[in-house]
Scaffold this active site. Structure first.
Site, PDB file in Angstrom:
ATOM      1  N   GLY A  72      -4.868  -8.193 -11.714  1.00 21.82           N
ATOM      2  CA  GLY A  72      -6.209  -8.267 -11.163  1.00 21.82           C
ATOM      3  C   GLY A  72      -6.447  -7.137 -10.176  1.00 21.82           C
ATOM      4  N   GLY A  73      -7.648  -7.079  -9.653  1.00 21.44           N
ATOM      5  CA  GLY A  73      -7.977  -6.080  -8.657  1.00 21.44           C
ATOM      6  C   GLY A  73      -8.457  -4.775  -9.262  1.00 21.44           C
ATOM      7  N   ILE A  75      -8.498  -0.145  -8.475  1.00 17.75           N
ATOM      8  CA  ILE A  75      -7.569   0.972  -8.431  1.00 17.75           C
ATOM      9  C   ILE A  75      -6.873   1.054  -7.077  1.00 17.75           C
ATOM     10  CG2 ILE A  75      -9.244   2.698  -7.612  1.00 17.75           C
ATOM     11  CD1 ILE A  75      -7.893   4.648  -9.662  1.00 17.75           C
ATOM     12  N   THR A  76      -5.622   1.439  -7.103  1.00 18.19           N
ATOM     13  CA  THR A  76      -4.886   1.661  -5.864  1.00 18.19           C
ATOM     14  C   THR A  76      -3.850   2.754  -6.102  1.00 18.19           C
ATOM     15  OG1 THR A  76      -3.773   0.561  -4.013  1.00 18.19           O
ATOM     16  CG2 THR A  76      -3.047  -0.035  -6.232  1.00 18.19           C
ATOM     17  N   TRP A  77      -3.156   3.084  -5.033  1.00 23.85           N
ATOM     18  CA  TRP A  77      -2.112   4.108  -5.089  1.00 23.85           C
ATOM     19  C   TRP A  77      -0.802   3.517  -4.655  1.00 23.85           C
ATOM     20  CZ3 TRP A  77       0.840   5.859  -0.906  1.00 23.85           C
ATOM     21  CH2 TRP A  77       1.652   6.978  -1.154  1.00 23.85           C
ATOM     22  N   GLY A 145      -2.292  -7.519  -5.829  1.00 24.68           N
ATOM     23  CA  GLY A 145      -2.856  -7.657  -7.164  1.00 24.68           C
ATOM     24  C   GLY A 145      -1.835  -8.331  -8.056  1.00 24.68           C
ATOM     25  N   ALA A 158       1.710  -4.385  -2.008  1.00 23.96           N
ATOM     26  CA  ALA A 158       2.135  -3.051  -1.563  1.00 23.96           C
ATOM     27  C   ALA A 158       1.793  -2.934  -0.090  1.00 23.96           C
ATOM     28  CB  ALA A 158       1.426  -1.965  -2.365  1.00 23.96           C
ATOM     29  N   CYS A 174      -9.001   0.258  -3.963  1.00 23.77           N
ATOM     30  CA  CYS A 174      -9.331  -1.146  -4.194  1.00 23.77           C
ATOM     31  C   CYS A 174     -10.828  -1.372  -4.376  1.00 23.77           C
ATOM     32  CB  CYS A 174      -8.789  -2.034  -3.072  1.00 23.77           C
ATOM     33  SG  CYS A 174      -7.000  -1.884  -2.856  1.00 23.77           S
TER      34      CYS A 174
END
Length: 224
Positions: A72-73, A75-77, A145, A158, A174
């Site tokens: 879920g969620g 985009i992130t790094w 996520g 994270a 996010c």
């Protein structure tokens, strides 16, 4: 009980694709009862991952590669200096995924409190935040996520420990355009690495997650 595995910290960081393959194999083993509930703690080389709700405009505009994933969620790094935790655990019945996420947040808030950092939840936004007069919309310090299949979780959290921030400039992290990001090191003014924080997570995880995880709930005498 839950096993905690140092799956690759610091110089032993693990590529996202390799970690995802390990997650999937472990998920199958936990779901079938061949393996105990397990939390993988690791770092990744720099990578962007996009959850199922990621919109096209939230991706990098410079062509930087992004791995689409089944959590879920948005985009992130992930990258060096960030502690990533992948709990592969069977949830207690009846399944309450929202409660599981809230308890992950509570565990991370407790870890930050041990370090002297006042992390909080922000209504309508997952993860852990720092909010104050100088940052009324909040700076995110931990992202969450997850995915649940066959009653067993994948993906996870994270926590920004000692990472740099330039990678966040290429994305809307996010999917939240009006908030910033921060780290434990930035807040404390001294270097705190994922290896420093991992033992705090391992200590606090069972305490906070027991009501959500079948093996821990049974160990505490709580019907699951």
């Amino acid at each position: 009980m839950v096993d905690f595995v140092d799956a690759g910290l610091s110089a032993n960081s693990v590529s996202y694709s390799a970690a995802l393959e390990r997650q999937r194999a472990l998920h199958a083993d936990v779901a079938s009862g061949r393996a105990p509930d397990t939390v993988l703690l690791l770092e990744h080389p720099s990578v962007y991952t996009a959850g199922k709700r990621t919109e096209p405009h939230e991706r990098p505009v410079d062509g930087t590669p992004v791995i689409d994933v089944d959590r879920g969620g948005k985009i992130t790094w992930h990258g060096p200096g960030q502690l990533v935790g992948y709990p592969i655990v069977r949830l207690a019945e009846p399944l309450d995924v929202v409660a599981y996420v809230r308890r992950l947040e509570g565990m991370l808030i407790d870890v930050l409190a041990e370090l002297g950092i006042p992390g909080v939840r922000v209504e309508g936004r997952s993860g852990v935040w720092l909010v104050g007069e100088n940052r009324p919309t909040g700076d995110k310090i931990a992202a969450i996520g997850i995915r649940v299949a066959e009653g067993v979780t994948m993906h996870g959290f994270a926590l920004n420990c000692s990472n740099a921030f330039d990678a966040y400039e290429r994305i809307i992290a996010c999917g939240i355009a009006d908030a910033g990001v921060t780290s434990i090191t930035r807040e404390l003014g001294r270097t705190v690495t994922p290896a420093d924080v991992a033992p705090l997570v391992a200590e606090r995880f069972p305490r906070h997650l027991a009501p959500s995880i079948r093996s821990l709930a049974l160990a505490d005498g709580v019907p699951a």
